[in-house]
Motif scaffolding. Structure first.
Motif, mmCIF file in Angstrom:
data_model
loop_
_atom_site.group_PDB
_atom_site.id
_atom_site.type_symbol
_atom_site.label_atom_id
_atom_site.label_comp_id
_atom_site.label_asym_id
_atom_site.label_seq_id
_atom_site.Cartn_x
_atom_site.Cartn_y
_atom_site.Cartn_z
ATOM 1 N N HIS A 1 -5.123 -70.924 56.358
ATOM 2 C CA HIS A 1 -5.949 -71.762 57.224
ATOM 3 C C HIS A 1 -6.041 -73.171 56.631
ATOM 4 O O HIS A 1 -6.721 -73.396 55.630
ATOM 5 C CB HIS A 1 -7.342 -71.105 57.343
ATOM 6 C CG HIS A 1 -8.231 -71.758 58.343
ATOM 7 N ND1 HIS A 1 -9.508 -71.299 58.602
ATOM 8 C CD2 HIS A 1 -8.046 -72.825 59.153
ATOM 9 C CE1 HIS A 1 -10.076 -72.080 59.518
ATOM 10 N NE2 HIS A 1 -9.205 -73.001 59.864
ATOM 11 N N HIS B 1 -7.332 -72.771 52.681
ATOM 12 C CA HIS B 1 -7.753 -71.499 52.092
ATOM 13 C C HIS B 1 -7.028 -70.381 52.811
ATOM 14 O O HIS B 1 -6.309 -70.615 53.795
ATOM 15 C CB HIS B 1 -9.274 -71.332 52.186
ATOM 16 C CG HIS B 1 -9.784 -71.334 53.592
ATOM 17 N ND1 HIS B 1 -10.099 -72.486 54.269
ATOM 18 C CD2 HIS B 1 -10.001 -70.329 54.468
ATOM 19 C CE1 HIS B 1 -10.497 -72.193 55.486
ATOM 20 N NE2 HIS B 1 -10.442 -70.880 55.652
ATOM 21 N N ASP C 1 -7.665 -66.636 54.597
ATOM 22 C CA ASP C 1 -8.686 -65.725 55.100
ATOM 23 C C ASP C 1 -8.152 -64.300 55.016
ATOM 24 O O ASP C 1 -7.146 -63.957 55.642
ATOM 25 C CB ASP C 1 -9.059 -66.105 56.535
ATOM 26 C CG ASP C 1 -9.843 -67.405 56.590
ATOM 27 O OD1 ASP C 1 -10.906 -67.478 55.935
ATOM 28 O OD2 ASP C 1 -9.402 -68.348 57.264
HETATM 29 MN MN MN Z 1 -10.900 -69.867 57.498
#
Ligand code: MN
Length: 160
Positions: free
Chosen positions: A44, A50, A52
């Motif tokens: 993401h 980051h 997920d």
């Molecule tokens: Mn996210």
């Protein structure tokens, strides 16, 4: 578990993310007896990149944001911030969340597959992943006194 937090954060007339109030358009209904549990990791690119990490549990995707992403190295512990549960249909989601929306940026599926729960406790999960990039046993351990902070750790097993 509830999807209310997920719903409240999003405007479904603006984001292409799945609405939990709509039936599972991707064929991922909550009632899937005898089906294997799924996991997904989505890369993401939001305000900060980051990963997920999401595990199917009780008809939803229990979710953690892993800033550095999962590692297959058993000597590395990765911080995993628990976030709101996501609907099962989110496992297939990839695309662009428009500016001004929660999580604005791009989402790509980084890995996905099935998993086996080996141990499920409030503060500890042990799982065996069957993905493309991630395979074998992992642990998620909640940090003491920090309800949303967990560590994601690869276990030593025959796959490493
Ligand atoms: Mn996210």
């Amino acid at each position: 578990m509830t999807l209310k937090a997920y719903q409240h954060k999003r405007k479904f007339d603006q984001t292409p993310e799945p609405s939990p109030s709509l039936p599972g358009k991707l064929g991922l209904g909550a009632h899937r007896p005898k089906k294997k549990l799924i996991f997904v990791v989505q890369k993401h690119h939001a305000s900060r990149l980051h990963y997920d990490f999401r595990l199917e549990q009780d008809g939803v995707l229990r979710s953690w944001a892993v800033p550095k992403g999962p590692s297959m190295d058993p000597t590395i512990k990765r911080l995993a911030m628990q976030v709101e549960d996501h609907p099962l249909a989110y496992a297939r989601f990839h695309g662009t969340i428009p500016p001004g929306n929660y999580g604005a940026g791009t989402v790509a599926i980084w890995d996905h597959g099935t998993y086996e729960p080996l141990l499920v406790k409030p503060d500890e999960l042990k799982i065996r992943l069957h993905g493309k990039k991630l395979t074998g046993e992992f642990a998620l351990v909640r940090m003491k006194g920090r309800p949303r902070q967990w560590l994601l750790i690869k276990h030593r097993d025959q796959t490493h």
